[in-house]
Write a protein that holds these residues in place. Sequence first.
Motif, PDB file in Angstrom:
ATOM      1  N   UNK A   1       5.809  -6.825  -5.032  1.00 46.15           N
ATOM      2  CA  UNK A   1       5.596  -6.162  -3.738  1.00 46.15           C
ATOM      3  C   UNK A   1       6.925  -5.931  -3.033  1.00 46.15           C
ATOM      4  N   UNK A   2       6.916  -5.041  -2.079  1.00 43.59           N
ATOM      5  CA  UNK A   2       8.134  -4.802  -1.315  1.00 43.59           C
ATOM      6  C   UNK A   2       8.474  -6.035  -0.497  1.00 43.59           C
ATOM      7  N   UNK A   3       9.744  -6.166  -0.158  1.00 46.43           N
ATOM      8  CA  UNK A   3      10.173  -7.337   0.603  1.00 46.43           C
ATOM      9  C   UNK A   3       9.508  -7.400   1.969  1.00 46.43           C
ATOM     10  N   UNK A   4       9.051  -6.242   2.466  1.00 48.89           N
ATOM     11  CA  UNK A   4       8.390  -6.214   3.767  1.00 48.89           C
ATOM     12  C   UNK A   4       6.869  -6.084   3.639  1.00 48.89           C
ATOM     13  N   UNK A   5       6.315  -6.461   2.489  1.00 52.41           N
ATOM     14  CA  UNK A   5       4.865  -6.431   2.310  1.00 52.41           C
ATOM     15  C   UNK A   5       4.188  -7.176   3.461  1.00 52.41           C
ATOM     16  N   UNK A   6       3.298  -6.495   4.207  1.00 48.22           N
ATOM     17  CA  UNK A   6       2.734  -7.130   5.403  1.00 48.22           C
ATOM     18  C   UNK A   6       1.654  -8.169   5.134  1.00 48.22           C
ATOM     19  N   UNK A   7       1.067  -8.164   3.936  1.00 40.91           N
ATOM     20  CA  UNK A   7      -0.050  -9.061   3.654  1.00 40.91           C
ATOM     21  C   UNK A   7       0.033  -9.550   2.210  1.00 40.91           C
ATOM     22  N   UNK A   8       0.892 -10.550   1.917  1.00 40.26           N
ATOM     23  CA  UNK A   8       1.040 -11.016   0.528  1.00 40.26           C
ATOM     24  C   UNK A   8      -0.263 -11.515  -0.090  1.00 40.26           C
ATOM     25  N   UNK A   9      -1.072 -12.224   0.673  1.00 41.57           N
ATOM     26  CA  UNK A   9      -2.348 -12.705   0.138  1.00 41.57           C
ATOM     27  C   UNK A   9      -3.279 -11.525  -0.165  1.00 41.57           C
ATOM     28  N   UNK A  10      -3.293 -10.538   0.723  1.00 41.63           N
ATOM     29  CA  UNK A  10      -4.097  -9.349   0.482  1.00 41.63           C
ATOM     30  C   UNK A  10      -3.621  -8.573  -0.731  1.00 41.63           C
ATOM     31  N   UNK A  11      -2.304  -8.547  -0.934  1.00 39.69           N
ATOM     32  CA  UNK A  11      -1.757  -7.869  -2.110  1.00 39.69           C
ATOM     33  C   UNK A  11      -2.273  -8.535  -3.381  1.00 39.69           C
ATOM     34  N   UNK A  12      -2.331  -9.853  -3.399  1.00 45.31           N
ATOM     35  CA  UNK A  12      -2.839 -10.569  -4.572  1.00 45.31           C
ATOM     36  C   UNK A  12      -4.300 -10.223  -4.822  1.00 45.31           C
ATOM     37  N   UNK A  13      -5.100 -10.195  -3.775  1.00 46.54           N
ATOM     38  CA  UNK A  13      -6.508  -9.843  -3.954  1.00 46.54           C
ATOM     39  C   UNK A  13      -6.660  -8.396  -4.434  1.00 46.54           C
ATOM     40  N   UNK A  14      -5.798  -7.513  -3.961  1.00 46.27           N
ATOM     41  CA  UNK A  14      -5.796  -6.134  -4.454  1.00 46.27           C
ATOM     42  C   UNK A  14      -5.535  -6.103  -5.960  1.00 46.27           C
ATOM     43  N   UNK A  15      -4.581  -6.898  -6.417  1.00 40.67           N
ATOM     44  CA  UNK A  15      -4.239  -6.924  -7.848  1.00 40.67           C
ATOM     45  C   UNK A  15      -5.392  -7.475  -8.677  1.00 40.67           C
ATOM     46  N   UNK A  16      -5.961  -8.592  -8.247  1.00 41.54           N
ATOM     47  CA  UNK A  16      -7.024  -9.219  -9.041  1.00 41.54           C
ATOM     48  C   UNK A  16      -8.333  -8.471  -8.978  1.00 41.54           C
ATOM     49  N   UNK A  17      -8.694  -7.963  -7.791  1.00 33.28           N
ATOM     50  CA  UNK A  17     -10.009  -7.363  -7.623  1.00 33.28           C
ATOM     51  C   UNK A  17     -10.057  -5.890  -7.992  1.00 33.28           C
ATOM     52  N   UNK A  18      -8.931  -5.187  -7.798  1.00 34.80           N
ATOM     53  CA  UNK A  18      -8.964  -3.735  -7.988  1.00 34.80           C
ATOM     54  C   UNK A  18      -8.118  -3.252  -9.155  1.00 34.80           C
ATOM     55  N   UNK A  19      -6.915  -3.809  -9.325  1.00 39.64           N
ATOM     56  CA  UNK A  19      -6.031  -3.323 -10.392  1.00 39.64           C
ATOM     57  C   UNK A  19      -6.429  -3.901 -11.739  1.00 39.64           C
TER      58      UNK A  19
END
Length: 291
Positions: free
Chosen positions: A268-286
């Motif tokens: 993720x970018x260094x300024x990712x606003x929601x690291x936990x949400x990014x993880x859920x995006x990866x596991x649930x959608x990607x």
Amino acid sequence: MTALGVVFRPQLPPERLRGVVRAADDAGLQELWLWEDCFLESGIATAAAALAWSERLRVGVGLLPVPLRNAALTSMEAATLHRLFPGRVMLGVGHGVQDWMGQVGARVASPLTLLREHLDAMRALLAGERVTTEGRYVRLDGVALDWPPASAPAVYAGARGPRSVRLTGEAADGTVLDASTTPDGVRRARQLVDEGRKAAGRPERPHPVVVYLHAATGPGAEARLRAELRRDGLEDTAGLGAAGDAEAVAAAVRRLAEAGAGTVVLQPTADEPDPEGFIRFVTDEVAPLVG
């Protein structure tokens, strides 16, 4: 099957790690990767904490800069983690950023020689051997680990230049490529790794390749990704990164996998606003789109 991981960026304060680890473990993320970048956060300390806070998560460190480290100490730390959390640890070593190594008085004249010597010593120690060596940089006199892992673990090495990538095939058990690597770069790296394996008489041994991928999703994803690539001097490199919805990110993952990556670690970018949400995006959608 391609494994998917996510980086916990050390631009986040250390106290954010626990929440990210718990989110990753709960979501079923396969791998969480950590960095030992100067002068942000320790790779071994964060790995130990992440492993202790999770039940299933595999944790990687990519990379530990060898100019900062004694080979015996790195091996002791690695052995401890592998015994405490068997099957869940992936450690990689590398040259380190040379400017940073210079800042701490650890820059060496031949980073390639140092990395080879460190890898040779570390792999032997983790295999339970007693090591005596008088190298240019690594010097050990009858050193053996009292608590080596039950079986010799894989030792990864990171590289960018062709000589270093070839060396990972010769002297490491896996290769870590950074997020500046395009699919064509992965193909070339696989060729160099295979040349190294053949030269070292190791052509039949599996050699996984881990590749980081710049990724952004949600509002402003494209702009955040472009800004990150621009900061890294990569804005003119075609084929890097993915921004947008799950299909856009999954397509980029598939391209790297088809080029020879066994694991793709989304960065993720260094300024990712929601690291936990990014993880859920990866596991649930990607992940369902990658297969």
